[in-house]
Scaffold this motif. Structure first.
Motif, mmCIF file in Angstrom:
data_model
loop_
_atom_site.group_PDB
_atom_site.id
_atom_site.type_symbol
_atom_site.label_atom_id
_atom_site.label_comp_id
_atom_site.label_asym_id
_atom_site.label_seq_id
_atom_site.Cartn_x
_atom_site.Cartn_y
_atom_site.Cartn_z
ATOM 1 N N GLY A 24 1.238 10.446 -1.828
ATOM 2 C CA GLY A 24 0.443 10.095 -2.986
ATOM 3 C C GLY A 24 1.165 9.770 -4.264
ATOM 4 N N LYS A 25 1.115 10.704 -5.239
ATOM 5 C CA LYS A 25 1.615 10.438 -6.587
ATOM 6 C C LYS A 25 3.110 10.192 -6.612
ATOM 7 C CE LYS A 25 -2.015 13.101 -8.905
ATOM 8 N NZ LYS A 25 -2.307 14.259 -9.771
ATOM 9 N N GLN A 26 3.870 10.875 -5.712
ATOM 10 C CA GLN A 26 5.311 10.668 -5.695
ATOM 11 C C GLN A 26 5.635 9.226 -5.361
ATOM 12 O OE1 GLN A 26 5.738 14.070 -2.894
ATOM 13 N NE2 GLN A 26 7.555 14.497 -4.103
ATOM 14 N N CYS A 27 4.980 8.708 -4.318
ATOM 15 C CA CYS A 27 5.270 7.343 -3.893
ATOM 16 C C CYS A 27 4.780 6.332 -4.912
ATOM 17 C CB CYS A 27 4.630 7.075 -2.531
ATOM 18 S SG CYS A 27 5.557 7.826 -1.195
ATOM 19 N N ILE A 28 3.641 6.620 -5.547
ATOM 20 C CA ILE A 28 3.150 5.693 -6.564
ATOM 21 C C ILE A 28 4.133 5.614 -7.713
ATOM 22 C CG2 ILE A 28 1.317 5.356 -8.254
ATOM 23 C CD1 ILE A 28 -0.593 6.591 -6.179
ATOM 24 N N SER A 29 4.717 6.762 -8.095
ATOM 25 C CA SER A 29 5.709 6.757 -9.167
ATOM 26 C C SER A 29 6.918 5.927 -8.794
ATOM 27 C CB SER A 29 6.140 8.201 -9.467
ATOM 28 O OG SER A 29 5.042 8.957 -9.944
ATOM 29 N N HIS A 257 -0.998 -5.665 0.931
ATOM 30 C CA HIS A 257 0.124 -5.036 0.258
ATOM 31 C C HIS A 257 1.121 -4.506 1.283
ATOM 32 C CE1 HIS A 257 -1.401 -4.454 -3.988
ATOM 33 N NE2 HIS A 257 -2.471 -4.916 -3.368
ATOM 34 N N GLY A 258 2.392 -4.854 1.097
ATOM 35 C CA GLY A 258 3.452 -4.165 1.797
ATOM 36 C C GLY A 258 3.847 -2.934 0.998
ATOM 37 N N PRO A 259 4.916 -2.245 1.405
ATOM 38 C CA PRO A 259 5.407 -1.129 0.592
ATOM 39 C C PRO A 259 6.259 -1.686 -0.551
ATOM 40 C CG PRO A 259 6.641 -1.294 2.639
ATOM 41 C CD PRO A 259 5.625 -2.376 2.662
ATOM 42 N N ALA A 260 7.554 -1.413 -0.603
ATOM 43 C CA ALA A 260 8.452 -2.012 -1.578
ATOM 44 C C ALA A 260 8.927 -3.351 -1.007
ATOM 45 C CB ALA A 260 9.640 -1.099 -1.859
ATOM 46 N N GLY A 261 8.158 -4.392 -1.252
ATOM 47 C CA GLY A 261 8.361 -5.678 -0.591
ATOM 48 C C GLY A 261 7.464 -5.785 0.623
ATOM 49 N N TYR A 285 9.209 3.283 -0.410
ATOM 50 C CA TYR A 285 9.424 3.421 -1.848
ATOM 51 C C TYR A 285 10.687 4.230 -2.157
ATOM 52 C CZ TYR A 285 4.644 1.713 -2.004
ATOM 53 O OH TYR A 285 3.510 0.955 -1.846
ATOM 54 N N SER A 286 11.146 5.019 -1.201
ATOM 55 C CA SER A 286 12.402 5.760 -1.360
ATOM 56 C C SER A 286 13.610 4.883 -1.064
ATOM 57 C CB SER A 286 12.412 6.956 -0.413
ATOM 58 O OG SER A 286 12.404 6.521 0.935
ATOM 59 N N GLN A 287 13.365 3.598 -0.689
ATOM 60 C CA GLN A 287 14.366 2.607 -0.301
ATOM 61 C C GLN A 287 14.877 2.846 1.123
ATOM 62 O OE1 GLN A 287 17.346 2.487 -3.456
ATOM 63 N NE2 GLN A 287 16.008 1.229 -4.734
ATOM 64 N N ALA A 288 14.259 3.775 1.853
ATOM 65 C CA ALA A 288 14.598 3.959 3.268
ATOM 66 C C ALA A 288 13.980 2.840 4.088
ATOM 67 C CB ALA A 288 14.079 5.303 3.757
ATOM 68 N N ARG A 289 14.622 2.479 5.156
ATOM 69 C CA ARG A 289 14.108 1.457 6.072
ATOM 70 C C ARG A 289 12.938 2.053 6.847
ATOM 71 N NH1 ARG A 289 16.818 -2.924 8.673
ATOM 72 N NH2 ARG A 289 15.206 -4.208 9.632
ATOM 73 N N SER A 309 7.647 -7.358 -4.016
ATOM 74 C CA SER A 309 6.188 -7.419 -4.006
ATOM 75 C C SER A 309 5.625 -8.070 -5.263
ATOM 76 C CB SER A 309 5.611 -6.010 -3.883
ATOM 77 O OG SER A 309 5.906 -5.430 -2.638
ATOM 78 N N ILE A 310 4.559 -8.835 -5.046
ATOM 79 C CA ILE A 310 3.762 -9.331 -6.167
ATOM 80 C C ILE A 310 2.497 -8.495 -6.336
ATOM 81 C CG2 ILE A 310 4.638 -11.688 -5.967
ATOM 82 C CD1 ILE A 310 1.964 -12.429 -4.595
ATOM 83 N N ALA A 311 2.176 -7.657 -5.336
ATOM 84 C CA ALA A 311 0.955 -6.829 -5.314
ATOM 85 C C ALA A 311 -0.293 -7.700 -5.382
ATOM 86 C CB ALA A 311 0.969 -5.788 -6.412
ATOM 87 N N PRO A 312 -0.566 -8.488 -4.330
ATOM 88 C CA PRO A 312 -1.771 -9.320 -4.326
ATOM 89 C C PRO A 312 -3.018 -8.453 -4.298
ATOM 90 C CG PRO A 312 -0.799 -9.270 -2.133
ATOM 91 C CD PRO A 312 0.154 -8.542 -3.050
ATOM 92 N N SER A 313 -4.027 -8.855 -5.051
ATOM 93 C CA SER A 313 -5.265 -8.070 -5.109
ATOM 94 C C SER A 313 -6.412 -8.905 -4.545
ATOM 95 C CB SER A 313 -5.523 -7.593 -6.538
ATOM 96 O OG SER A 313 -5.349 -8.653 -7.469
ATOM 97 N N GLY A 314 -7.111 -9.665 -5.389
ATOM 98 C CA GLY A 314 -8.195 -10.492 -4.879
ATOM 99 C C GLY A 314 -7.705 -11.832 -4.349
ATOM 100 N N MET A 315 -8.603 -12.539 -3.670
ATOM 101 C CA MET A 315 -8.283 -13.877 -3.174
ATOM 102 C C MET A 315 -9.572 -14.668 -3.018
ATOM 103 S SD MET A 315 -5.920 -15.105 0.054
ATOM 104 C CE MET A 315 -6.730 -14.116 1.305
ATOM 105 N N ALA A 316 -9.510 -15.959 -3.311
ATOM 106 C CA ALA A 316 -10.645 -16.856 -3.128
ATOM 107 C C ALA A 316 -10.138 -18.160 -2.526
ATOM 108 C CB ALA A 316 -11.352 -17.124 -4.458
#
Length: 393
Positions: A24-29, A257-261, A285-289, A309-316
């Motif tokens: 959760g919060k750790q990875c979001i940070s 969404h991917g993780p980090a990339g 997010y820890s940079q581990a494979r 990542s660009i973090a895509p959200s909506g799409m039309a």
């Protein structure tokens, strides 16, 4: 289905995610830290080849997630705390929906809204939202009618069968298909990513149901002995939040969404495996494979990869029937949360050429909608968000 070959290598290389690891919060940070070093997608700064005006339709929105325009021009905007903002005759009002068991935490809350195929007659709308509590929560599909001023009490027509104890990765995007069935995305639950590869789990999937919540008889896993698999349309997804139908080529297009990339754009086909978490171009997010594999037999690679990542959200989808901005025809329009831009991706040239469009839309962008006239509405994100309309002159 899980395959012993990749799973054994997955564990052997210590790439299998553990609930004892980052949560959760750790990875979001860590994601926020990573985002600071993210750079923009390689895109042409090509604006629509037609003049346009910009109009603000709504302001002071509270963490909105999606919107839809009714045939009479009214806008309905969902807010994650369970409100729907109504924009009618240039007036803005807010309605609190009595959603059974609404769970507002992390990425949960009221999410998508779509019109039923016969909305003109039935006045029915469909919502996706998070339900439950921290110990057990899930995505649900609900239906209500809207008479122009108020909603009936929403009725749940489908519950994602697999509970989780994380408030992340609900996905929650919904799409009415040409056969009037409903396709929607269910996220991997963040800490449960292995389940994206398990057909009998409804996490990390797209699911296909009828408008009444039943299971269509031609779903790809309808003959599976476990009924939980019957609604599954595709699997191997992480956090799919873009879902559209390309009417020009009659294909379903998604992004996630991917993780980090490793953000992805895919063409969805019934029964296909889209690889997560076995194949991904992103890292943890820890940079581990995450996995030793970038490709694997029987798993679909993305048509477009965004790393970082660009973090895509909506799409039309901007189809050939839309005339307001001819240069956008046969493109998908994608809002982004990290790049904070609207991108168009050309689906017709075979190269998926990407352009930054409507630069007046800045900040975290949550969703995008193409009106019947071909104008483009963009919803921003956050506690003081707005709805903007880009209208061709």
């Amino acid at each position: 289905m899980l395959k012993t070959t990749w799973l054994s290598q997955f564990k052997l290389n210590n790439f299998l995610y553990s609930s004892k690891g980052l949560r959760g919060k750790q990875c979001i940070s860590l994601f926020i830290l990573f985002a600071l070093f993210s750079f923009n997608v390689n895109a042409n700064n090509a604006l629509p080849k037609k003049q346009y005006t910009t109009q603000t339709l709504a302001t002071q929105l509270n963490s909105p997630w999606s919107m839809v325009q009714l045939p009479d021009g009214t806008w309905l905007i969902t807010e994650r705390d369970g409100h729907v903002v109504v924009i009618k005759n240039n007036e803005q009002s807010r309605i609190k929906l009595p959603l059974e068991g609404l769970y507002v935490a992390g990425q949960g809350g009221l999410l998508d809204i779509v019109l039923t195929p016969n909305f003109a007659k039935s006045k029915e709308v469909i919502f996706t939202y998070a339900q439950g509590n921290l110990d057990a929560n899930r995505l649900v599909i609900a239906k209500a009618t809207f008479n122009g001023t108020r909603f009936t009490t929403p009725t749940i027509i489908y519950n994602v069968a697999t509970d989780k104890d994380t408030p992340q990765h609900y996905s929650g995007r919904a799409l009415i298909l040409p056969d009037n069935t409903l396709l929607f995305s269910s996220g991997d639950g963040f800490d449960y990513r292995e389940q994206a590869q398990v057909v009998t789990s409804q996490l990390g999937k797209t699911l296909r149901i009828t408008a009444n919540g039943k299971t269509p008889k031609n779903n790809p896993f309808i003959d599976h002995k476990n009924p939980t698999a019957h609604a599954v349309y595709s699997y191997g997804h992480r956090n799919l939040q873009g879902l559209v139908y390309d009417y020009d080529t009659q294909q379903i297009v998604s992004h996630e969404h991917g993780p980090a990339g490793g953000d992805e754009l895919n063409y969805l086909t019934a029964g296909n495996n889209y690889g997560w978490p076995v194949i991904t171009n992103g890292d943890d997010y820890s940079q581990a494979r995450i996995s030793p594999f970038r490709d694997y037999p029987g798993m679909q690679k993305p048509s477009v990869d965004w790393t970082p990542s660009i973090a895509p959200s909506g799409m039309a989808y901007y189809g050939s029937k839309h005339a307001a901005f001819p240069s956008l025809q046969k493109h998908v329009l994608i809002t982004t949360l990290v790049d904070k831009k609207l991108y168009s991706v050309n689906l017709a040239n075979g190269k998926f050429t990407q352009s930054h469009v409507f630069p007046e839309a800045t900040g975290r962008l949550r969703d995008v909608f193409v009106t019947s006239q071909g104008n483009v509405a963009i919803l921003t994100d956050g506690k003081d968000a707005k709805l903007m309309l880009f209208k061709a002159n």
